[in-house]
Write a protein that holds these residues in place. Structure first.
Motif, PDB file in Angstrom:
ATOM      1  N   GLN A 106      27.362 -65.670  -0.772  1.00  0.00           N
ATOM      2  CA  GLN A 106      27.287 -67.122  -0.834  1.00  0.00           C
ATOM      3  C   GLN A 106      28.609 -67.669  -1.357  1.00  0.00           C
ATOM      4  O   GLN A 106      28.933 -67.532  -2.537  1.00  0.00           O
ATOM      5  N   ILE A 107      29.387 -68.279  -0.468  1.00  0.00           N
ATOM      6  CA  ILE A 107      30.656 -68.877  -0.877  1.00  0.00           C
ATOM      7  C   ILE A 107      30.374 -70.132  -1.689  1.00  0.00           C
ATOM      8  O   ILE A 107      29.602 -71.000  -1.281  1.00  0.00           O
ATOM      9  N   ASP A 108      31.011 -70.218  -2.847  1.00  0.00           N
ATOM     10  CA  ASP A 108      30.818 -71.366  -3.732  1.00  0.00           C
ATOM     11  C   ASP A 108      31.886 -72.429  -3.499  1.00  0.00           C
ATOM     12  O   ASP A 108      31.586 -73.614  -3.359  1.00  0.00           O
ATOM     13  N   SER A 109      33.144 -72.013  -3.454  1.00  0.00           N
ATOM     14  CA  SER A 109      34.221 -72.977  -3.246  1.00  0.00           C
ATOM     15  C   SER A 109      35.410 -72.305  -2.578  1.00  0.00           C
ATOM     16  O   SER A 109      35.581 -71.087  -2.654  1.00  0.00           O
ATOM     17  N   VAL A 110      36.222 -73.127  -1.918  1.00  0.00           N
ATOM     18  CA  VAL A 110      37.396 -72.641  -1.201  1.00  0.00           C
ATOM     19  C   VAL A 110      38.601 -73.479  -1.615  1.00  0.00           C
ATOM     20  O   VAL A 110      38.537 -74.717  -1.603  1.00  0.00           O
ATOM     21  N   LEU A 111      39.682 -72.808  -1.973  1.00  0.00           N
ATOM     22  CA  LEU A 111      40.933 -73.489  -2.290  1.00  0.00           C
ATOM     23  C   LEU A 111      41.928 -73.241  -1.167  1.00  0.00           C
ATOM     24  O   LEU A 111      42.192 -72.090  -0.811  1.00  0.00           O
ATOM     25  N   LEU A 112      42.459 -74.311  -0.594  1.00  0.00           N
ATOM     26  CA  LEU A 112      43.571 -74.187   0.336  1.00  0.00           C
ATOM     27  C   LEU A 112      44.840 -74.451  -0.474  1.00  0.00           C
ATOM     28  O   LEU A 112      45.023 -75.543  -1.010  1.00  0.00           O
ATOM     29  N   VAL A 113      45.705 -73.446  -0.558  1.00  0.00           N
ATOM     30  CA  VAL A 113      46.836 -73.499  -1.482  1.00  0.00           C
ATOM     31  C   VAL A 113      48.152 -73.516  -0.701  1.00  0.00           C
ATOM     32  O   VAL A 113      48.375 -72.679   0.179  1.00  0.00           O
ATOM     33  N   TYR A 114      49.007 -74.481  -1.025  1.00  0.00           N
ATOM     34  CA  TYR A 114      50.324 -74.535  -0.397  1.00  0.00           C
ATOM     35  C   TYR A 114      51.345 -74.993  -1.427  1.00  0.00           C
ATOM     36  O   TYR A 114      51.003 -75.266  -2.588  1.00  0.00           O
TER      37      TYR A 114
END
Length: 382
Positions: free
Chosen positions: A76-84
């Motif tokens: 179960q994915i809780d959160s996703v960070l797109l990092v740049y």
């Protein structure tokens, strides 16, 4: 807030997409504009949580490395960070970052639309020059719950497998330029032996007609969430582009290995080996590749050779040096009047000398008596 990220051009695209996209389906562009946004000096991953990373190169959107299947399967994915990173300054990163979301969604179906998953866009601003920024992390960080998702229904499982097949086919065309239909030869053998073969190393003939057989296995490992069953691959092409007179027994080379069963690293190596050449003539350096595998993978429990039953083994004289049972999966064999496959004698010798086995034409030959009864296939001009 990054002013260029939300410039008028992208606002127009955003408005048009609200109109044209299905109200229940969110696009990567829509997600990018709706997600929470934060500036940080340098990303600090919360190591107190369960997480995995999907690194991407500076300025690129291709995922460089996928985690092991058993790390991500049904979690179960809780959160996703797109990092740049904010370099070049005042640059519009919208296209780059939406492409990164697209790359993520190809492997994590439904993550864009899942209302449970929280998305954040993280811009790293700490740095003075390009070198400072290129050294920072770029890509995706995924935090997940330790509790696994519920098992899928039969209908959902069929849909999941079909989705993986489509993505895998697209990846093979992109990475290898191949559009061949995958056989289920190798995967069927692994399915039969999945409770017996573990910490396996796959030694594969990586020339021309043999591509579909190892690709079949790689696809199966993903669908079955069984990538931990294989610890490495060894590909051989009988000396890259060497001429026949340049090939010395035990020193033919054209052998490449990787300690991984993750699809992207293995596929990248496959692509590189393909570019290196296919050895030119028909005999192959199977034993040299097996010996390299034994030397590099001393912790392996199982050694599998994916061999071409249309090519003899160039270096069969090295067979006494092989220390482990070799389980041989052959691409195809003609049958005799008794319905038994005809197999090149070199493969029979390998299986018998190492107390191994032979799998071909959906049949298995696991004892010395069974292997000895196989009729020898005689090839012309080898």
């Amino acid at each position: 807030m990054d002013g260029t990220r939300r410039n008028s051009q992208w606002w127009l695209i955003f408005i048009l997409q609200i109109i044209t996209y299905n109200v229940y389906a969110q696009s990567a562009e829509q997600l990018y504009f709706r997600a929470a946004y934060r500036d940080v000096h340098t990303l600090e991953i919360d190591s107190t949580k369960h997480f995995f990373t999907l690194p991407m190169a500076y300025g690129q959107s291709e995922i460089l490395e996928l985690p092991e299947a058993n790390d991500i399967s049904r979690l179960q994915i809780d959160s996703v960070l797109l990092v740049y990173t904010d370099h070049p300054k005042n640059f519009d990163f919208s296209l780059l970052n939406t492409n990164r979301i697209h790359a993520f969604s190809k492997w994590f179906d439904g993550a864009i639309d899942d209302p449970v998953i929280r998305w954040r866009i993280i811009k790293q601003v700490g740095g003075e020059n390009k070198q400072d920024f290129t050294q920072k992390f770029h890509g995706i960080v995924v935090y997940y719950d330790k509790h696994k998702r519920q098992d899928l229904s039969p209908e959902e499982e069929v849909k999941r497998r079909k989705h993986i097949d489509n993505k895998f086919h697209h990846l093979v065309k992109k990475k290898l330029g191949e559009d061949q239909q995958l056989t289920e030869t190798t995967s069927k053998v692994f399915e039969k032996n999945r409770d017996v073969w573990n910490k396996a190393v796959v030694v594969s003939d990586w020339t021309g007609s043999m591509y579909p057989y190892t690709l079949d296995l790689l696809s199966w490992l993903i669908k079955e969430r069984a990538q931990d069953q294989v610890i490495g691959f060894v590909f051989f092409n009988d000396g890259d582009t060497k001429m026949s007179h340049q090939k010395k027994i035990g020193e033919t080379e054209g052998i490449y290995s990787i300690r991984s069963s993750k699809v992207m690293p293995v596929m990248n190596l496959m692509s590189m080996v393909k570019r290196k050449g296919d050895g030119g003539d028909l005999p192959e350096n199977d034993i040299e590749a097996i010996l390299k595998a034994e030397k590099e993978y001393t912790d392996a429990n199982t050694f599998i050779l994916v061999g071409d039953n249309q090519s003899t083994v160039r270096d069969i004289e090295l067979l006494p040096q092989v220390k482990n049972p070799i389980h041989i999966i052959l691409n195809y064999a003609p049958i005799n009047h008794l319905g038994l496959p005809k197999v090149i004698k070199d493969y029979k010798r390998i299986a018998l000398a190492t107390n191994g086995s032979i799998y071909v034409n959906d049949q298995e030959f696991t004892t010395a008596e069974e292997i000895e009864q196989l009729e020898e296939l005689v090839l012309d001009d080898q």
